[in-house]
Motif scaffolding. Structure first.
Motif, PDB file in Angstrom:
ATOM      1  N   LEU A  60       0.711  -1.227  -0.120  1.00 21.65           N
ATOM      2  CA  LEU A  60       0.201  -0.099  -0.294  1.00 21.65           C
ATOM      3  C   LEU A  60       0.164   1.345   0.434  1.00 21.65           C
ATOM      4  CD1 LEU A  60      -2.705  -0.974   2.184  1.00 21.65           C
ATOM      5  CD2 LEU A  60      -3.546  -1.066   0.480  1.00 21.65           C
ATOM      6  N   ILE A  61       2.033   0.898   0.142  1.00 26.79           N
ATOM      7  CA  ILE A  61       2.710   2.383   0.467  1.00 26.79           C
ATOM      8  C   ILE A  61       3.617   3.346  -0.392  1.00 26.79           C
ATOM      9  CG2 ILE A  61       5.354   3.168   1.452  1.00 26.79           C
ATOM     10  CD1 ILE A  61       5.050   1.052   3.782  1.00 26.79           C
ATOM     11  N   ASP A  62       3.299   1.611  -1.742  1.00 29.41           N
ATOM     12  CA  ASP A  62       3.654   2.466  -2.917  1.00 29.41           C
ATOM     13  C   ASP A  62       2.021   2.293  -3.555  1.00 29.41           C
ATOM     14  OD1 ASP A  62       6.229   2.756  -2.908  1.00 29.41           O
ATOM     15  OD2 ASP A  62       5.986   0.161  -2.966  1.00 29.41           O
ATOM     16  N   GLY A  63       1.362   2.268  -3.255  1.00 29.69           N
ATOM     17  CA  GLY A  63      -0.338   2.115  -3.701  1.00 29.69           C
ATOM     18  C   GLY A  63      -0.088   1.219  -4.747  1.00 29.69           C
ATOM     19  N   GLN A  64      -0.002  -0.234  -4.030  1.00 32.35           N
ATOM     20  CA  GLN A  64      -0.118  -1.404  -4.880  1.00 32.35           C
ATOM     21  C   GLN A  64      -1.117  -1.987  -4.115  1.00 32.35           C
ATOM     22  OE1 GLN A  64       1.325  -2.437  -7.607  1.00 32.35           O
ATOM     23  NE2 GLN A  64       2.118  -0.581  -8.042  1.00 32.35           N
ATOM     24  N   PRO A  65      -1.939  -2.603  -4.500  1.00 32.58           N
ATOM     25  CA  PRO A  65      -3.141  -4.161  -3.813  1.00 32.58           C
ATOM     26  C   PRO A  65      -2.640  -4.877  -3.465  1.00 32.58           C
ATOM     27  CG  PRO A  65      -2.822  -4.319  -6.370  1.00 32.58           C
ATOM     28  CD  PRO A  65      -2.048  -2.636  -6.141  1.00 32.58           C
ATOM     29  N   THR A  66      -3.118  -4.926  -2.283  1.00 27.73           N
ATOM     30  CA  THR A  66      -2.350  -6.378  -1.467  1.00 27.73           C
ATOM     31  C   THR A  66      -4.412  -6.585  -0.538  1.00 27.73           C
ATOM     32  OG1 THR A  66      -1.099  -6.992   0.672  1.00 27.73           O
ATOM     33  CG2 THR A  66      -2.228  -4.868   1.149  1.00 27.73           C
TER      34      THR A  66
END
Ligand SMILES: Nc1ncnc2c1ncn2[C@@H]1O[C@H](COP(=O)(O)OP(=O)(O)O)[C@@H](O)[C@H]1O
Ligand SMILES: [Mg+2]
Length: 412
Positions: A60-66
């Motif tokens: 999430l820190i890089d705007g990626q889904p998790t």
């Protein structure tokens, strides 16, 4: 102005805090507030849990889904603390990067209903300057969700929402709607949920579709042992001024909390009550002997807050069960529904209240076991007896007496 006792009554000093001994007792009272999130180096025995949770949410820190995760564990095992800590760390880390991360926390236990819980998520998520508002009433759950999506899409690159005490919601649809928001296309940035429950078997009562959106990402927090509890409580010693807390107090509280399934909340809360007790009574130190004075009060307050949301007759039903429990010391303390209702009717008469219908009484009994004020079991009595339910009080009957004393007969 004169007072009844003839003493001088000086309004100038009535609220003068230097006159009471609050400052002599406390150094930093926040440390014994159970909502306080301690600094990282004061978190005991949860390194592994924190790391595993961090591994899940770090994209999430890089705007990626998790993924979303569920955390289970008994009361006071640090679930809320670890989730809040992780969200704080994410925020700090995201500040170093171009990502705008949105965080929200809601406690369903205190939110009073699904709509209010969803509203609180929105209010927690919306930045202060947001043009989207979350009024406390007047909107439907769907409308609050619409506004949440608008906030998410306008302000953030990724979002993490902690839904605490999620088992207190009657249905888990908010969990499903939130955790599937990405899939359903209502938002264009990743949202990840940390769902928390005090009930180990909560998963069994979840909707299949909600379950599948969480996959198998589950953490179980184990209870603390006495040594860990002692360390947790030692870190709170600075809540008090030097030499206020007697040496035997923390070890004794740690032992009590260890007996109570390793419940750190119980321990921190007892320290809080001890402090308040000392201030109220004007003591200048806190001794081991005072622990018993505050234990009952602490439990009574917890019980009172649990039943505050129930119909007023819930109190009379609890009082009836407490009376049965007290009168039957030495037995297994399980009582049949019909026995509880007979006693309940006696209390109704005493209070001049009309007894509720059988259906409504039964609903209240269900609520009580749902809130873990009582424990219920169904017995299959065999051919001539049939099936019947039994109930057991999870609190000391003396604690219930405090609650009964606090009951306003006019409310019944
Ligand atoms: N590992 C820990 N280290 C320090 N304090 C803790 C720890 N675990 C719990 N506490 C404290 O105990 C209390 C209860 O913790 P909490 O996270 O609310 O438990 P839960 O959510 O599992 O019921 C809080 O005051 C919290 O700060
Ligand atoms: Mg909690």
């Amino acid at each position: 102005m004169t007072s009844d006792s003839g003493e001088d009554y000086d309004p100038e000093t009535l609220f003068d805090t230097s006159r009471n001994n609050r400052q002599q007792i406390y150094n930093n009272r926040e440390l014994v507030d159970t909502n306080h999130v301690p600094a990282a180096d004061k978190i005991v025995g949860r390194k592994e849990e924190i790391q595993r949770l961090a591994n899940v949410v770090s994209p999430l820190i890089d705007g990626q889904p998790t993924n979303s995760v569920l955390i289970y564990g008994k009361t006071g095992t640090g679930k809320s603390l670890v989730a809040k800590h992780i969200m704080q760390r994410l925020e700090v880390e995201a500040e170093q990067r171009p990502t705008d991360i949105g965080t929200a926390y809601v406690n369903c236990g205190s939110a009073n209903g699904t709509t209010r819980a969803v509203r609180n998520i929105g209010a927690s998520l919306a930045p202060e300057m947001s043009s989207v508002s979350f009024p406390t009433r007047g909107l439907s759950t769907d409308e609050y969700f619409e506004r949440i999506w608008e906030v998410v899409n306008t302000h953030y690159d990724s979002v993490i929402i902690t839904v605490d005490e999620v088992d207190m919601l009657r249905d888990d649809s908010p969990l499903m709607v939130l955790s599937r928001a990405g899939e359903t296309g209502v938002v264009d940035v990743p949202i990840s949920i940390i769902g928390i429950s005090n009930k180990i078997n909560y998963r069994d009562q979840m909707d299949e579709r909600t379950k599948s959106s969480f996959g198998h990402r589950e953490f179980v927090f184990d209870p603390y042992d006495a040594a860990q509890l002692r360390e947790i409580l030692e870190h709170r010693r600075e809540a008090f001024q030097e030499n206020v807390l007697g040496d035997a107090v923390i070890p004794r509280i740690a032992a009590l909390a260890a007996k109570e399934h390793g419940d750190a909340r119980k321990g921190v809360n007892l320290l809080f009550y001890l402090g308040e007790h000392a201030v109220e009574e004007g003591y200048d130190e806190i001794t081991e002997a005072m622990i018993d004075d505050v234990r009952e009060l602490a439990d009574a307050e917890r019980l009172n807050s649990l039943i505050s949301g129930l119909p007023s007759h819930a109190r009379l039903i609890i009082v009836a069960l407490a009376a049965l429990t007290k009168g039957d010391e030495g037995t297994d303390q399980w009582f049949r529904t019909s026995d509880i209702f007979d006693t309940y009717e006696i209390y109704c008469e005493r209070e001049g209240a009309d007894p509720l219908s059988g259906e409504r009484r039964r609903q209240i009994l269900d609520e009580l076991s749902f809130l873990e004020i009582t424990e219920a079991k169904t017995n299959h009595g065999g051919k001539n007896v049939g099936t019947y339910k039994e109930h057991r009080l999870m609190y000391d009957p003396d604690v219930v007496e405090h609650v009964y004393d606090a009951t306003d007969p006019a409310m019944l």
